[in-house]
Design an enzyme around this catalytic site. Structure first.
Site, short mmCIF file in Angstrom:
data_model
loop_
_atom_site.label_atom_id
_atom_site.label_comp_id
_atom_site.label_asym_id
_atom_site.label_seq_id
_atom_site.Cartn_x
_atom_site.Cartn_y
_atom_site.Cartn_z
N ARG A 28 0.84 -1.19 0.00
CA ARG A 28 0.00 0.00 0.00
C ARG A 28 0.88 1.25 0.00
NH1 ARG A 28 -3.28 -2.95 -1.56
NH2 ARG A 28 -5.42 -3.31 -0.82
N HIS A 79 -0.47 -0.14 -9.81
CA HIS A 79 -1.11 -1.01 -8.84
C HIS A 79 -1.77 -2.22 -9.52
CE1 HIS A 79 -2.85 -0.93 -4.50
NE2 HIS A 79 -2.50 -2.15 -4.86
N ILE A 80 -0.96 -2.89 -10.35
CA ILE A 80 -1.46 -4.05 -11.09
C ILE A 80 -0.80 -5.35 -10.63
CG2 ILE A 80 -2.28 -2.88 -13.15
CD1 ILE A 80 1.23 -4.40 -12.88
N GLU A 107 -4.34 7.22 -5.42
CA GLU A 107 -4.54 6.48 -6.67
C GLU A 107 -5.89 6.82 -7.28
OE1 GLU A 107 -3.97 2.34 -5.83
OE2 GLU A 107 -1.85 2.59 -5.33
#
Length: 311
Positions: free
Chosen positions: A229, A277-278, A258
């Protein structure tokens, strides 16, 4: 027919096959609080499967029938768990469903940083040949410090061990660690790691864990990897540390805000390898997380696929 609200635009067919007794309502790819509140008021779902957006008290109050909030993945920091507990709503996560995907992304980011993959690729496409001047970092024999030793952290630890790295880790809840993972305190993580990789949930206690003070305690030239995170890192402090060379490179898959907007200070900076963030977004993880989230909903509602077929 009871309703399940999905805070996304889709769900894996394998997950939908478990939920045929329910009406499924989709909130879209970027649902706002107002969107979710309106959908809850209109459909009064018994469950919410959380893919995108946040679920707070106002959303919960708009759905009096709500009994369970099921995360499509492992991180539940976008769900107000205190508000849920106060309302008797259970919060569950599909733990381990995306562990392989995220661990592989962490490995990719670590290797990209150590081997200057992105920089060299850019230079090659521009017609340069940097072999006479380039030196990459050899990871074998180096130390990787893991903060968090859950399903993802341990999977990454196994990969790092296969590279011949010394693996140290901190996790107050971890038990029965494999013999190639040495449990240490946080001071040892900062002091001895050549690579620091974050694999822990975000809490009020560890927000900004990697900051000016802790970065200064690290070895000069440390590599930072974060597939957990964004709130775990003080981004301003990390930027300064990378520019100064205290951090040689940072491989990041998550960010404080994000999606990352144009003009973010990391954009265009050398020695930052970025992905949106994949880490947990693979075709296999998509199915695993959907099925895990669906099964968690059924478990909390005390229903099984066989029970549903009989209703």
């Amino acid at each position: 027919m009871s309703t399940i609200l999905v805070t996304g635009a889709d769900l894996a067919p394998q997950a939908l096959a478990l939920l045929t007794a329910f009406e499924i309502v989709y909130a879209g790819k970027t649902p706002s609080d107002n969107d979710l509140i309106a959908l809850c008021r209109a459909h009064n779902p018994v469950a919410i499967i959380v893919r995108y957006g946040k679920v707070g008290a106002a959303v919960m109050d708009a759905a009096p029938a709500l009994r369970v909030i099921s995360k499509h993945g492992s991180g539940t920091d976008t769900i107000d768990k205190i508000a849920a507990k106060a309302r008797g709503i259970e919060v569950v996560a599909a733990l381990g469903a995306n562990a392989a995907a995220v661990a592989e992304q962490a490995l990719a980011l670590m290797l990209a940083c150590a081997k200057s993959v992105v920089t060299l690729d850019t230079r090659m496409h521009a017609g340069h040949w940097d072999k006479p001047t380039h030196k990459s970092l050899e990871l074998g024999g180096r130390t990787v410090g893991l903060v968090g030793l859950g399903a993802i952290g341990l999977r990454f630890a196994k990969m790092a061990d296969a590279l011949g790295m010394r693996v140290i880790g901190f996790d107050p809840f971890a038990k029965n660690l494999p013999d190639y993972v040495q449990s240490v305190d946080m001071d040892t993580i900062w002091r001895e790691s050549d690579v620091v990789s974050l694999h822990c949930p975000l809490t009020d206690e560890n927000r900004g864990l990697l900051n000016e003070r802790t970065l200064a305690q690290c070895k000069r030239g440390v590599i930072v990897v974060n597939t957990a995170r964004g709130g775990l890192i003080d981004e301003a402090a990390l930027l300064i540390a990378v520019k100064s060379g205290q951090v040689s490179a940072a491989g990041l898959d998550s960010f404080a805000v994000e999606p990352m907007m144009a003009g973010h200070p990391f954009q265009g900076e050398r020695n930052f390898v970025l992905s949106p963030h994949i880490g947990g977004v693979s075709s296999d993880a998509y199915v695993n997380m959907g099925v895990g989230a669906a099964r968690n909903v059924l478990q909390v509602l005390a229903l099984t696929p066989a029970d549903i077929g009989a209703t």
